[in-house]
Design a protein around this motif. Structure first.
Motif, PDB file in Angstrom:
ATOM      1  N   ILE A 189      31.060  33.440  40.690  1.00 21.19           N
ATOM      2  CA  ILE A 189      32.143  34.044  42.011  1.00 21.19           C
ATOM      3  C   ILE A 189      31.464  34.009  43.360  1.00 21.19           C
ATOM      4  O   ILE A 189      32.040  33.823  44.366  1.00 21.19           O
ATOM      5  N   SER A 190      29.941  33.927  43.425  1.00 22.05           N
ATOM      6  CA  SER A 190      29.488  33.529  44.537  1.00 22.05           C
ATOM      7  C   SER A 190      28.976  32.110  44.994  1.00 22.05           C
ATOM      8  O   SER A 190      28.473  32.137  46.029  1.00 22.05           O
ATOM      9  N   ILE A 191      29.444  31.308  44.199  1.00 22.01           N
ATOM     10  CA  ILE A 191      29.024  29.710  44.717  1.00 22.01           C
ATOM     11  C   ILE A 191      30.032  28.752  44.742  1.00 22.01           C
ATOM     12  O   ILE A 191      29.679  27.725  45.096  1.00 22.01           O
ATOM     13  N   ARG A 192      31.332  28.933  44.257  1.00 17.14           N
ATOM     14  CA  ARG A 192      32.330  28.167  44.624  1.00 17.14           C
ATOM     15  C   ARG A 192      33.865  28.859  44.625  1.00 17.14           C
ATOM     16  O   ARG A 192      33.986  29.956  44.031  1.00 17.14           O
ATOM     17  N   SER A 193      34.680  28.001  45.101  1.00 18.83           N
ATOM     18  CA  SER A 193      36.002  28.755  45.338  1.00 18.83           C
ATOM     19  C   SER A 193      36.730  28.732  43.746  1.00 18.83           C
ATOM     20  O   SER A 193      36.697  27.611  43.227  1.00 18.83           O
ATOM     21  N   PHE A 194      37.466  29.589  43.570  1.00 22.93           N
ATOM     22  CA  PHE A 194      38.087  29.909  42.662  1.00 22.93           C
ATOM     23  C   PHE A 194      39.581  29.259  42.511  1.00 22.93           C
ATOM     24  O   PHE A 194      40.067  29.318  43.679  1.00 22.93           O
ATOM     25  N   THR A 195      40.017  28.617  41.398  1.00 22.97           N
ATOM     26  CA  THR A 195      41.309  28.147  41.388  1.00 22.97           C
ATOM     27  C   THR A 195      41.927  28.979  39.784  1.00 22.97           C
ATOM     28  O   THR A 195      41.326  29.622  39.226  1.00 22.97           O
ATOM     29  N   GLN A 196      43.201  28.635  39.654  1.00 27.48           N
ATOM     30  CA  GLN A 196      43.604  29.277  38.477  1.00 27.48           C
ATOM     31  C   GLN A 196      42.928  28.777  37.296  1.00 27.48           C
ATOM     32  O   GLN A 196      42.969  29.828  36.244  1.00 27.48           O
ATOM     33  N   VAL A 197      42.613  27.646  37.073  1.00 23.49           N
ATOM     34  CA  VAL A 197      41.835  27.236  35.951  1.00 23.49           C
ATOM     35  C   VAL A 197      40.496  28.206  35.567  1.00 23.49           C
ATOM     36  O   VAL A 197      40.338  28.551  34.569  1.00 23.49           O
ATOM     37  N   ASP A 198      39.842  28.538  36.623  1.00 26.42           N
ATOM     38  CA  ASP A 198      38.791  29.476  36.691  1.00 26.42           C
ATOM     39  C   ASP A 198      39.138  30.835  36.006  1.00 26.42           C
ATOM     40  O   ASP A 198      38.609  31.456  35.294  1.00 26.42           O
ATOM     41  N   VAL A 199      40.162  31.338  36.806  1.00 24.75           N
ATOM     42  CA  VAL A 199      40.548  32.732  36.933  1.00 24.75           C
ATOM     43  C   VAL A 199      41.276  32.877  35.308  1.00 24.75           C
ATOM     44  O   VAL A 199      40.919  33.988  34.572  1.00 24.75           O
ATOM     45  N   LYS A 200      41.799  32.004  34.595  1.00 22.75           N
ATOM     46  CA  LYS A 200      42.663  32.077  33.377  1.00 22.75           C
ATOM     47  C   LYS A 200      41.552  32.240  32.197  1.00 22.75           C
ATOM     48  O   LYS A 200      41.832  32.356  31.343  1.00 22.75           O
ATOM     49  N   LYS A 201      40.164  32.021  32.708  1.00 23.74           N
ATOM     50  CA  LYS A 201      39.075  32.146  31.581  1.00 23.74           C
ATOM     51  C   LYS A 201      38.784  33.628  31.227  1.00 23.74           C
ATOM     52  O   LYS A 201      38.213  33.800  30.320  1.00 23.74           O
ATOM     53  N   TYR A 202      39.424  34.423  32.022  1.00 23.18           N
ATOM     54  CA  TYR A 202      38.818  35.913  31.938  1.00 23.18           C
ATOM     55  C   TYR A 202      40.191  36.785  31.737  1.00 23.18           C
ATOM     56  O   TYR A 202      41.158  36.377  32.357  1.00 23.18           O
ATOM     57  N   ASP A 203      40.107  37.838  31.251  1.00 22.42           N
ATOM     58  CA  ASP A 203      41.255  38.910  31.008  1.00 22.42           C
ATOM     59  C   ASP A 203      41.147  39.700  32.421  1.00 22.42           C
ATOM     60  O   ASP A 203      40.308  39.592  33.238  1.00 22.42           O
ATOM     61  N   LYS A 204      41.976  40.517  32.403  1.00 20.41           N
ATOM     62  CA  LYS A 204      42.062  41.447  33.620  1.00 20.41           C
ATOM     63  C   LYS A 204      41.015  42.390  33.904  1.00 20.41           C
ATOM     64  O   LYS A 204      40.539  42.651  35.026  1.00 20.41           O
ATOM     65  N   GLN A 205      40.405  42.885  32.693  1.00 22.45           N
ATOM     66  CA  GLN A 205      39.369  43.877  32.583  1.00 22.45           C
ATOM     67  C   GLN A 205      37.769  43.168  33.465  1.00 22.45           C
ATOM     68  O   GLN A 205      37.180  43.574  34.165  1.00 22.45           O
ATOM     69  N   GLN A 206      37.634  41.919  32.832  1.00 21.63           N
ATOM     70  CA  GLN A 206      36.747  40.926  33.522  1.00 21.63           C
ATOM     71  C   GLN A 206      36.909  40.584  34.800  1.00 21.63           C
ATOM     72  O   GLN A 206      35.945  40.571  35.376  1.00 21.63           O
ATOM     73  N   LEU A 207      38.050  40.432  35.028  1.00 23.01           N
ATOM     74  CA  LEU A 207      38.139  40.051  36.446  1.00 23.01           C
ATOM     75  C   LEU A 207      37.904  41.331  37.414  1.00 23.01           C
ATOM     76  O   LEU A 207      37.120  41.195  38.523  1.00 23.01           O
ATOM     77  N   ALA A 208      38.159  42.549  37.032  1.00 24.59           N
ATOM     78  CA  ALA A 208      37.874  43.630  37.909  1.00 24.59           C
ATOM     79  C   ALA A 208      36.383  43.818  37.686  1.00 24.59           C
ATOM     80  O   ALA A 208      35.880  44.143  38.582  1.00 24.59           O
TER      81      ALA A 208
END
Length: 415
Positions: A189-208
């Motif tokens: 999260i600190s070294i590159r811009s996220f896209t949907q492909v990145d975000v969909k690897k995680y569930d909502k709890q992991q995103l939080a």
């Protein structure tokens, strides 16, 4: 009193230890002892490799100092984003609160941590500058870094040593490159811009958890009775629970990613994210351009079209429907930058954005506004429109002159 004295001696001992621990990354500042440094970008950036952290990439943290202040620059090159963006952060830290005030002498400096840490001392930033800019094509394979159109850093290495740094000629300040490893979980999260492909690897709890990890990394003071304090207090990288405000530490790429993943956590989260009316609009826009159908294109533009310059002081230009045919080709010919298959920056024009097969999946989450290349889009009363455009310092005066000439022609001649 005895306990207080022991604490002072303990803290002083830590400070002395921090000062005497040898570092391997002090800069040489004599011109005859340095040479050009051209990072090998093909090898990428491996945060776990000390040598890669120095030799192969400009990614990392750079430190300089004067009598009263420590300066820290963090540079992150994001090769996965649309275009190749450079995230640049400059922090200033006062030495006044430290016992010795000379903890960063070149010969004795320890490595740098996120969250204001240098050795065993914690600094609170007094000034922070965050920038996000597109690297031009000369960035790859050259020995300088452009911060803006008039400000450059030269990249140098010390002869006979594996030491690297950047030189700010304007301020005659040498910054040594310090070893830097992103601490804690979710370093991505600190070294590159996220896209949907990145975000969909995680569930909502992991995103939080990921979002709060950024704050924990910079020693944010979570409420001691709260969920996140209990979570991070168990982790070794979360040390002091110190700062009430870590905003100055958070880089632009982190701010963008936090904003982006927060949208996925909230009510705008899409299980089928490609069911978005911006995609339908984008296809209509591509078709209108491919068919050179002016009437179809006019229907997709909000008039007057607002054209903004590079600086805030430049007045916003208003382009009418009658003037649009002259201005639109100029906007499409504006230069942008992207990566080719070899991982090098190449120049391209705005028009080529409409030939890409991927309709910018990372844009699909936005439901009210979007930006692609130098164009801005807004959802106006449920209908997407091209609403604004950006013109660089070369294009802006051309458009301004065209609009001024049109205005002069439209005014009645005096007898």
């Amino acid at each position: 009193m005895k306990q207080k004295l022991l604490f002072i001696l303990f803290f002083y001992s830590l400070t002395i230890f921090a000062q005497t621990k040898q570092a391997n990354n002090c800069p040489c500042t004599i011109q005859s002892t340095i040479s050009e440094w051209k990072p090998d970008f093909k090898k990428g950036f491996d945060v776990k490799s000390i040598f890669n952290n120095f030799a192969y990439t400009v990614n990392g943290i750079y430190i300089a100092e004067d009598r009263d202040t420590v300066y820290q620059i963090k540079i992150i090159v994001d090769p996965k984003s649309y275009g190749t963006f450079v995230y640049y952060q400059h922090l200033s830290f006062s030495k006044a609160r430290l016992i010795n005030k000379q903890v960063t002498l070149c010969e004795t400096t320890t490595n740098v941590h996120d969250g204001g840490w240098i050795g065993n001392n914690i600094f609170e930033p007094k000034n922070a500058i965050n920038k996000r800019f597109v690297a031009s094509d000369f960035f790859v394979g050259e020995n300088y870094l452009r911060i803006d159109k008039s400000h450059f850093f030269s990249l140098y290495k010390c002869d006979k040593k594996s030491e690297f740094g950047i030189h700010d000629a304007n301020r005659q300040r040498y910054y040594r490159k310090a070893y830097w490893e992103i601490e804690g979980d979710y370093p991505e999260i600190s070294i590159r811009s996220f896209t949907q492909v990145d975000v969909k690897k995680y569930d909502k709890q992991q995103l939080a958890e990921m979002r709060n990890t950024v704050y924990a990394r910079y020693n944010y003071a979570f409420k001691e009775s709260g969920k996140w304090y209990q979570h991070f207090n168990k982790k070794p990288d979360y040390r002091w629970n110190h700062f009430k405000d870590v905003t100055p530490f958070i880089t632009t790429v982190e701010k963008e990613n936090i904003k982006y993943i927060t949208a996925f956590e909230g009510p705008d989260y899409y299980d089928d994210q490609f069911n978005n009316d911006f995609l339908d609009f984008w296809q209509k826009l591509k078709t209108a351009l491919q068919q050179t159908d002016k009437e179809k294109l006019y229907a997709l533009v909000q008039f007057p079209l607002n054209v903004n310059g590079e600086h805030d002081g430049m007045p916003e230009l208003k382009v009418s429907k009658q003037q649009f045919d002259k201005i639109w080709p100029l906007l499409l010919q504006q230069e942008n930058y992207d990566m080719n298959d070899a991982g090098k920056l190449v120049s391209w024009y705005s028009k080529s954005a409409f030939s890409k097969a991927d309709p910018f999946a990372e844009q699909m989450i936005h439901t009210k506004s979007n930006n692609i290349a130098n164009l801005g889009f807004d959802n106006i009363n449920g209908v997407w429109k091209i609403s604004s455009a950006y013109a660089d310092t070369e294009l802006y005066p051309k458009i301004q002159n065209l609009l001024t000439a049109d205005k002069a022609k439209s005014q009645p001649k005096k007898n």
